[in-house]
Scaffold this motif. Sequence first.
Motif, PDB file in Angstrom:
ATOM      1  N   UNK A 165       0.849  -1.197   0.000  1.00  0.00           N
ATOM      2  CA  UNK A 165       0.000   0.000   0.000  1.00  0.00           C
ATOM      3  C   UNK A 165       0.882   1.244   0.000  1.00  0.00           C
ATOM      4  N   UNK A 166       1.927   1.215   0.835  1.00  0.00           N
ATOM      5  CA  UNK A 166       2.838   2.356   0.892  1.00  0.00           C
ATOM      6  C   UNK A 166       3.521   2.543  -0.460  1.00  0.00           C
ATOM      7  N   UNK A 167       3.916   1.412  -1.057  1.00  0.00           N
ATOM      8  CA  UNK A 167       4.588   1.509  -2.350  1.00  0.00           C
ATOM      9  C   UNK A 167       3.649   2.114  -3.394  1.00  0.00           C
ATOM     10  N   UNK A 168       2.385   1.634  -3.429  1.00  0.00           N
ATOM     11  CA  UNK A 168       1.403   2.144  -4.386  1.00  0.00           C
ATOM     12  C   UNK A 168       1.185   3.644  -4.175  1.00  0.00           C
ATOM     13  N   UNK A 169       1.115   4.045  -2.911  1.00  0.00           N
ATOM     14  CA  UNK A 169       0.890   5.456  -2.601  1.00  0.00           C
ATOM     15  C   UNK A 169       2.040   6.309  -3.142  1.00  0.00           C
ATOM     16  N   UNK A 170       3.247   5.829  -2.925  1.00  0.00           N
ATOM     17  CA  UNK A 170       4.404   6.603  -3.372  1.00  0.00           C
ATOM     18  C   UNK A 170       4.446   6.677  -4.898  1.00  0.00           C
ATOM     19  N   UNK A 171       4.172   5.523  -5.532  1.00  0.00           N
ATOM     20  CA  UNK A 171       4.131   5.525  -7.002  1.00  0.00           C
ATOM     21  C   UNK A 171       3.059   6.510  -7.474  1.00  0.00           C
ATOM     22  N   UNK A 172       1.880   6.476  -6.820  1.00  0.00           N
ATOM     23  CA  UNK A 172       0.802   7.417  -7.132  1.00  0.00           C
ATOM     24  C   UNK A 172       1.294   8.847  -7.042  1.00  0.00           C
ATOM     25  N   UNK A 173       2.050   9.140  -6.006  1.00  0.00           N
ATOM     26  CA  UNK A 173       2.589  10.499  -5.822  1.00  0.00           C
ATOM     27  C   UNK A 173       3.452  10.909  -7.003  1.00  0.00           C
ATOM     28  N   UNK A 174       4.329   9.979  -7.441  1.00  0.00           N
ATOM     29  CA  UNK A 174       5.196  10.309  -8.579  1.00  0.00           C
ATOM     30  C   UNK A 174       4.357  10.521  -9.846  1.00  0.00           C
ATOM     31  N   UNK A 175       3.320   9.676 -10.022  1.00  0.00           N
ATOM     32  CA  UNK A 175       2.462   9.807 -11.212  1.00  0.00           C
ATOM     33  C   UNK A 175       1.780  11.183 -11.203  1.00  0.00           C
ATOM     34  N   UNK A 176       1.249  11.549 -10.022  1.00  0.00           N
ATOM     35  CA  UNK A 176       0.556  12.836  -9.909  1.00  0.00           C
ATOM     36  C   UNK A 176       1.507  13.977 -10.274  1.00  0.00           C
ATOM     37  N   UNK A 177       2.726  13.882  -9.782  1.00  0.00           N
ATOM     38  CA  UNK A 177       3.661  14.992  -9.950  1.00  0.00           C
ATOM     39  C   UNK A 177       4.336  15.018 -11.325  1.00  0.00           C
ATOM     40  N   UNK A 178       4.544  13.858 -11.934  1.00  0.00           N
ATOM     41  CA  UNK A 178       5.277  13.831 -13.205  1.00  0.00           C
ATOM     42  C   UNK A 178       4.331  13.716 -14.405  1.00  0.00           C
ATOM     43  N   UNK A 179       3.341  12.808 -14.301  1.00  0.00           N
ATOM     44  CA  UNK A 179       2.475  12.541 -15.456  1.00  0.00           C
ATOM     45  C   UNK A 179       1.308  13.540 -15.515  1.00  0.00           C
ATOM     46  N   UNK A 180       0.619  13.690 -14.391  1.00  0.00           N
ATOM     47  CA  UNK A 180      -0.578  14.534 -14.397  1.00  0.00           C
ATOM     48  C   UNK A 180      -0.228  16.021 -14.469  1.00  0.00           C
ATOM     49  N   UNK A 181       1.063  16.312 -14.345  1.00  0.00           N
ATOM     50  CA  UNK A 181       1.521  17.688 -14.478  1.00  0.00           C
ATOM     51  C   UNK A 181       1.541  18.096 -15.972  1.00  0.00           C
ATOM     52  N   UNK A 182       1.618  17.056 -16.854  1.00  0.00           N
ATOM     53  CA  UNK A 182       1.829  17.294 -18.290  1.00  0.00           C
ATOM     54  C   UNK A 182       0.798  18.242 -18.925  1.00  0.00           C
ATOM     55  N   UNK A 183      -0.519  18.072 -18.710  1.00  0.00           N
ATOM     56  CA  UNK A 183      -1.488  18.962 -19.371  1.00  0.00           C
ATOM     57  C   UNK A 183      -1.213  20.440 -19.089  1.00  0.00           C
TER      58      UNK A 183
END
Lengths: 590, 214
Positions: free
Chosen positions: A134-152
Amino acid sequence: MTVLLAPAPRWTPPRRRALTLAVGEVAVGALLAGLAVLALTYLDVELTPPWQAALLVLCAWVYVAAGTIAWLRRPSSRIGLLMTVGGFAWLAAALVNTEVPALVAAGTVVTTLPIAVLVHLLLAFPSGRLPGPVARATVVGGYVVCLVLQAPLYLFGGHGPLAAADRPDLVTAGEWVQRGAGALVVVCACVLLFLRLRAAPPAQRRLWALLSAYGIVAVLVFPLGPTVARLLGDDGLTVFVVEVTVTALAPVAFLVVALRGGFARTGEIEELGAWLGADAGGRPPLTEVLAAVLGDRTVDLLFRVPGERGWVNGAGVPAVPPSAGDGRGVAEVELGGETIGAIVYDAALRPRSQEVRDAARVVALALDRERLTVELRASRARLVEAGDAERRRIARDLHDGLQSRLVLLAVQAGVTAETAGNGAADVAELRAALGAGLRELRGEIETAIDELRALVHGVMPAELADGGLAAAVEALADRLPITVVLDLDEVGGQLPPAVETTGYFVVSEALVNAVKHARADELTVSLRRMPGELLRIEVRDDGIGGAGGTQAGHGIRSMTDRVEALGGSLRIDSETGAGTRVLAELPCAS
Amino acid sequence: MRVVIAEDQLLMREGLSLVLTRAGFEIVAVAGDRDELVRKASAHRPDLVVADIRMPPTHTDDGLRAALELRRRRPGLPVLLLSQYVQRRFAVALLESGEEGVGYLLKQRIADMDRFVADLRRIVAGGSVLDREVVATLLDRHRRGDPVGRLTERQREVLELMAEGRSNAAIAEQLSIAEKSVVRHVSHIYETLDLDRSPDDHRRVLAVVRYLSA
């Protein structure tokens, strides 16, 4: 408990030197990179004040500095590495302010990366490793939010080197998606932190709560900053300073807490063995060394000692190891296939016990030594107690027995003096009466002498003091109601007094046990001087056996104590039905 | 009768002197250690030597060693050894130096003057005297299933007194029985224990002690 910080070792292990060098290079790299970023910063006083850009670089340096310290003090934890990575993320984000378009583009992409790293840091503290899926998923989620979802935001924002189109609608939609996903990540992180807090040892709970709260604030301060600025009517500058300050202080907070947790300037576990062997004289106790090396102030040691069924603590007192579920881990320490002790540690601090087990392997010998010290302390206490009990017994026997008898004798003498011959017709009758009274007195005195002799014999048999061990054992055997076969011819010359008394004690204890419990028909006592200045004492019976066992009796325990006090060894073989054999070996170099 | 005393403890020496003098013995020399005893007893040629087993120089069994040495030089020299405690091996060692004129008693026995003096006279007369505690220790070794266990209570008493060195007449008197009964008991004991017949009261102690020590 005092703060367990081990003193710095006087030497630096080779591995440490290589590590220091590498970490130093990374730090210098960060310093130079920061300076480069500052040099390239686009200086437009109107748009961006230069100190604002400098603030970001400063923040990056704080991260790298804190990371470097943590890394050096705890090479086995990844938290220092993570902080250093955070520092570089900040440097990368600061590229936005440079004049070079390619660097600006890179900075734009990673502009919110530091927040993701902060989430990672928060969830991986203090071991530097993520405790579960769960912790790993949360951290990965954080990176996705900051790197991928930042794109638009930078693709459709209409300006900047990466702008592909000017689509405010897409930007707004992207912003909402990012906020929603970001909120989810933060909620998950909060729940995880709360759960971890509940499992934390009470002593650390408050500190961890403070740190977690601060971390969440630091994570939220950037996303919520603009909103807060709008609400306050701020121009954004003050809020920006607050944002950067709060974020920059986060690694400092982590570092402080980590240091309180017992970070000491010691080596990795692999270096522990060398460290322990380095300076045996002024070496701190094993518990402190382990606490320092494992970075866990709550580390405790338990021991297995002969004669005790369970565990004992460092004072030799029986102790119960913690059960699963109360946040404590137990790593057993083995030596030569035998469990000799256990390291009790903080499971929250070290979710994986592998490192503790590695440490256990390294310190096994040292722990064995500690264990012997513990056993020695306990047996020494028992010897002192036995000596005291013996003195009490002697005092009681003297008081109750001999002294009372002497008082009675005095009374009897007084009565004889007063009354003997009263009413005697002549001198002959008087003499007869006096003589009878005095003879009776003499009989009583002889009884007192017998009693005294028995008493002295109990303290130290005269045969032993005068005639030596063989003579004393012979006399002892004479008084037993069972046939005793003696093999005393090879005792050799004079033995040291302590060996004689201890040897006598062993033989008499073994013989008494055999007579009392073994239902033996025949006993054999053999005393033999072995090569290497060793006295071998063997007492065998043909009785029912079954003596000793795990829970040794008091007699066996005191035999063992006394033999071991002289550096000897005692073994008891007593299988049920196969008789009992007590074998003691005493060093007897005089 | 002329006596040499060997005793290093002053109080004990005084007590011994008192008893001996009152019993009519003449103390011709007093020794304080082993060499002195050997020297003085050789020089004075006394009728009796009374020595403590434990004395200088080693404070272990020097009195016994001196006595054995003296009896080697002059077989049959009457010797009484005194000791704070009794030990079988001392008794056996002394008896093996010859059964005539030896005694081994606890020190405290000097308090019973009549009996002590009687024991002294028996030793001087060539008899042997063993402390009843030594005998009790010897007999205690034989409790289970051996010939001693097959003796009757009375026979055990007789055996005990035999081991102490008493004559048949003395045993009869002690147990208040006829001497003829004692002789019958003694022969039964000899048969039961399978001992060699000894014609003389005085020559049977070692045989009994050896039997009981085995």
